[in-house]
Design a protein around this motif. Structure first.
Motif, mmCIF file in Angstrom:
data_model
loop_
_atom_site.group_PDB
_atom_site.id
_atom_site.type_symbol
_atom_site.label_atom_id
_atom_site.label_comp_id
_atom_site.label_asym_id
_atom_site.label_seq_id
_atom_site.Cartn_x
_atom_site.Cartn_y
_atom_site.Cartn_z
ATOM 1 N N THR A 22 0.879 -1.357 -0.040
ATOM 2 C CA THR A 22 0.009 -0.105 0.092
ATOM 3 C C THR A 22 0.783 1.199 0.003
ATOM 4 O O THR A 22 1.687 1.449 0.782
ATOM 5 C CB THR A 22 -1.006 0.023 1.467
ATOM 6 N N GLN A 41 3.194 -5.719 2.975
ATOM 7 C CA GLN A 41 2.361 -6.632 3.655
ATOM 8 C C GLN A 41 3.099 -7.994 3.673
ATOM 9 O O GLN A 41 2.445 -9.017 4.063
ATOM 10 C CB GLN A 41 0.948 -6.974 2.821
ATOM 11 N N ARG A 58 -7.854 -6.675 2.148
ATOM 12 C CA ARG A 58 -8.262 -6.184 3.364
ATOM 13 C C ARG A 58 -7.243 -5.498 4.105
ATOM 14 O O ARG A 58 -7.508 -4.370 4.578
ATOM 15 C CB ARG A 58 -8.559 -7.398 4.240
ATOM 16 N N ALA A 59 -6.048 -5.807 3.763
ATOM 17 C CA ALA A 59 -4.958 -5.001 4.126
ATOM 18 C C ALA A 59 -4.798 -3.559 3.607
ATOM 19 O O ALA A 59 -4.489 -2.651 4.409
ATOM 20 C CB ALA A 59 -3.581 -5.533 4.198
ATOM 21 N N HIS A 60 -4.896 -3.433 2.302
ATOM 22 C CA HIS A 60 -4.938 -2.100 1.598
ATOM 23 C C HIS A 60 -6.231 -1.357 2.371
ATOM 24 O O HIS A 60 -6.031 0.087 2.575
ATOM 25 C CB HIS A 60 -5.168 -2.659 0.073
ATOM 26 N N LEU A 61 -7.319 -1.980 2.406
ATOM 27 C CA LEU A 61 -8.649 -1.253 2.927
ATOM 28 C C LEU A 61 -8.167 -0.723 4.451
ATOM 29 O O LEU A 61 -8.466 0.344 4.887
ATOM 30 C CB LEU A 61 -9.617 -2.249 3.292
ATOM 31 N N GLU A 62 -7.192 -1.305 5.194
ATOM 32 C CA GLU A 62 -6.880 -0.879 6.659
ATOM 33 C C GLU A 62 -5.890 0.266 6.507
ATOM 34 O O GLU A 62 -6.140 1.286 7.175
ATOM 35 C CB GLU A 62 -6.335 -1.828 7.179
ATOM 36 N N MET A 63 -4.835 0.217 5.434
ATOM 37 C CA MET A 63 -3.782 0.964 5.325
ATOM 38 C C MET A 63 -3.734 2.323 4.501
ATOM 39 O O MET A 63 -3.129 3.082 4.631
ATOM 40 C CB MET A 63 -2.293 0.253 5.050
#
Ligand code: KG4
Ligand code: ZN
Length: 341
Positions: A22, A41, A58-63
Motif C-alpha cells: 500500500t 504486507q 483487506r490490508a489495503h483497506l486498513e492501510m
C-alpha cells in the motif's frame, strides 16, 4: 472539477495498491519526490509462501487512508496544495486494485481535483526517469518484476515498443519458485540475492534458454534447478542460488544489450522488483560501460512497487491526455499501451 494546467508546480498525489504494497507519494512537476510512503504486507503473506489476494485487499483497506495521511504529513504540504490524484488502475489483483481506485476517486471528489488512472507497467518505466530526468530517449527499459519480464523501447513519453518478453515464467516468478523449492522463504528474490553472496556462481552450469529474437524463457531453468537438486541432495543451497542467479542475469543482460544495439538506444534502464538484484545491477552497468552507453539503475526503493512512480507517470499522462473519467474501473489485465510498429 477545477481546471488544471499541468506544469512544474503541479502537485500529484500517487496511490498504489495493485499487489502487496500500500503506497502513497507526493510528487511535484513529474520528477520531484516530496514524500513517498510504502507499507509492505510481506509479513502477512510470508506464512503462505505468496500473496493471498483476499488478505491483500483487506490490508489495503486498513492501510490506505493512514498511508495517504502520512505521505501528506511527510511532504509538509496542506491537502489544498494537491492538484491531482493519480492511481494504479491495472494490471494487478482485482480486489487490491479496487481499494486504491475507489479511494483515489473519493479523494478526487472530496478535494475537487482531477483523477488520473495509471498503468502500473508504464509507471515502472518511469522510475528511471524519475530519479534522473536528464536521461535521453530512446531508452531500452528492462522491466523485470514478479509478473512481467519485458524489454521495452521508450521512444518518447507515452510512446513504447515491445522488443521482447518472456514466453513463460517472469524472472521474479522464477526467483520466487526456486527460493520456495530451496526453502529460502518469501519473497524469493531478495532471499536468493542474499544467499548467493556465499555461493559459487560457477559451481553448476545451468542452461541459458535463448528463444528467438529478444524473448526470454525461464521455466526450463527452474525445472533444471529442481532436477539438479533432486539428483544431488547434498549440494550447497548457496551454490545453487548463486548458479541460478548467474544464469538468469546472464540472459537478461545479453538480451538487453542486444536490444540497445538494435535500436541505437542511448542507454539501458532497469525497472521492476528484480531490478533490485545485486548481480543484475553490477552486470548491467559493466555491459553498458563496455558498449559505451548509459546504464541507469533506479534506487532499490524505486525498483520495487511504490507510489512515486505512479504520481510521476500520472503527471505525464495528465499533461498529455487530461483527466481520466471517474467511470473507469479497475483493470486487472491491463497491458502496456504500445505503438503500432
Ligand atoms: O515490481 P515488484 O515489486 O512487484 C510486481 O511484481 O509488480 O516485483 C516483485 C518481484 C518478486 O518476484 C521478488 O522476488 C523480486 O521482485 N525481487 C527480486 C529482488 N527483490 C525483489 N528478485 C531478485 N533479486 C532481488 N534483490
Ligand atoms: Zn510492480
Amino acid at each position: 472539477m477545477r481546471e488544471l494546467t499541468v506544469g512544474p508546480d503541479t502537485v500529484v498525489l500517487g496511490i498504489e495498491t495493485s499487489c502487496d504494497e500500500t503506497a502513497a507519494a507526493i510528487v511535484m512537476g513529474g520528477t520531484d519526490i516530496v514524500s513517498s510512503v510504502v507499507s509492505s504486507q510481506i509479513d502477512l503473506h510470508a506464512e503462505f509462501g505468496g500473496v493471498v489476494p483476499e488478505i491483500a485487499s483487506r490490508a489495503h483497506l486498513e492501510m490506505l487512508n493512514p498511508v495517504v495521511a502520512r505521505a501528506i504529513v511527510e511532504a509538509g504540504v496542506d491537502e489544498s496544495r494537491i492538484d491531482a490524484i493519480a492511481c494504479t488502475i491495472g494490471p494487478g489483483l482485482i480486489g487490491a486494485l479496487l481499494v486504491g481506485v475507489s479511494g483515489a476517486k473519493a479523494y478526487s471528489l472530496a478535494w475537487d481535483v482531477p483523477f488520473v488512472g495509471v498503468n502500473h507497467l508504464e509507471a515502472h518505466l518511469y522510475s528511471a526517469l524519475l530519479e534522473d530526468p536528464s536521461l535521453e530517449l530512446p531508452l531500452v527499459v528492462l522491466l523485470v518484476s514478479g509478473g512481467h519480464t519485458m524489454l521495452v523501447e521508450m521512444r518518447d513519453h507515452g510512446a513504447y515498443r515491445l522488443l521482447g518478453q518472456t514466453i513463460d515464467d517472469a524472472a521474479g516468478e522464477a526467483f520466487d519458485k526456486v527460493a520456495r523449492f530451496l526453502g529460502l522463504g518469501y519473497p524469493g528474490g531478495p532471499a536468493i540475492d542474499a544467499v548467493a553472496l556465499h555461493g559459487d556462481p560457477e559451481a553448476i552450469r545451468f542452461p541459458r534458454a535463448v528463444p528467438e529474437g529478444l524473448d526470454f524463457s525461464f521455466s526450463g531453468l527452474k525445472t533444471a534447478v529442481v532436477n539438479y537438486v533432486r539428483a544431488h541432495p547434498d549440494v550447497s543451497s548457496a551454490d545453487v542460488a548463486a548458479s541460478f542467479q548467474a544464469a538468469v542475469v546472464d540472459v537478461l543482460v545479453t538480451k538487453a544489450r542486444r536490444a540497445a544495439r538494435e535500436i541505437g538506444a542511448t542507454g539501458i534502464a532497469l525497472g521492476g522488483g528484480v531490478a533490485a538484484n545485486s548481480l543484475l545491477r553490477e552486470e548491467l552497468l559493466g555491459a553498458c560501460a563496455e558498449d559505451g552507453i548509459r546504464g541507469f539503475l533506479p534506487s532499490r526503493a524505486m525498483c520495487t512497487d511504490n507510489a512515486a512512480m505512479i504520481a510521476s507517470c500520472g503527471w505525464y499522462r495528465l499533461r498529455s491526455d487530461g483527466a481520466t473519467p471517474l467511470d473507469v474501473g479497475a483493470l486487472p489485465n491491463l497491458r502496456l499501451p504500445l505503438l503500432a510498429s
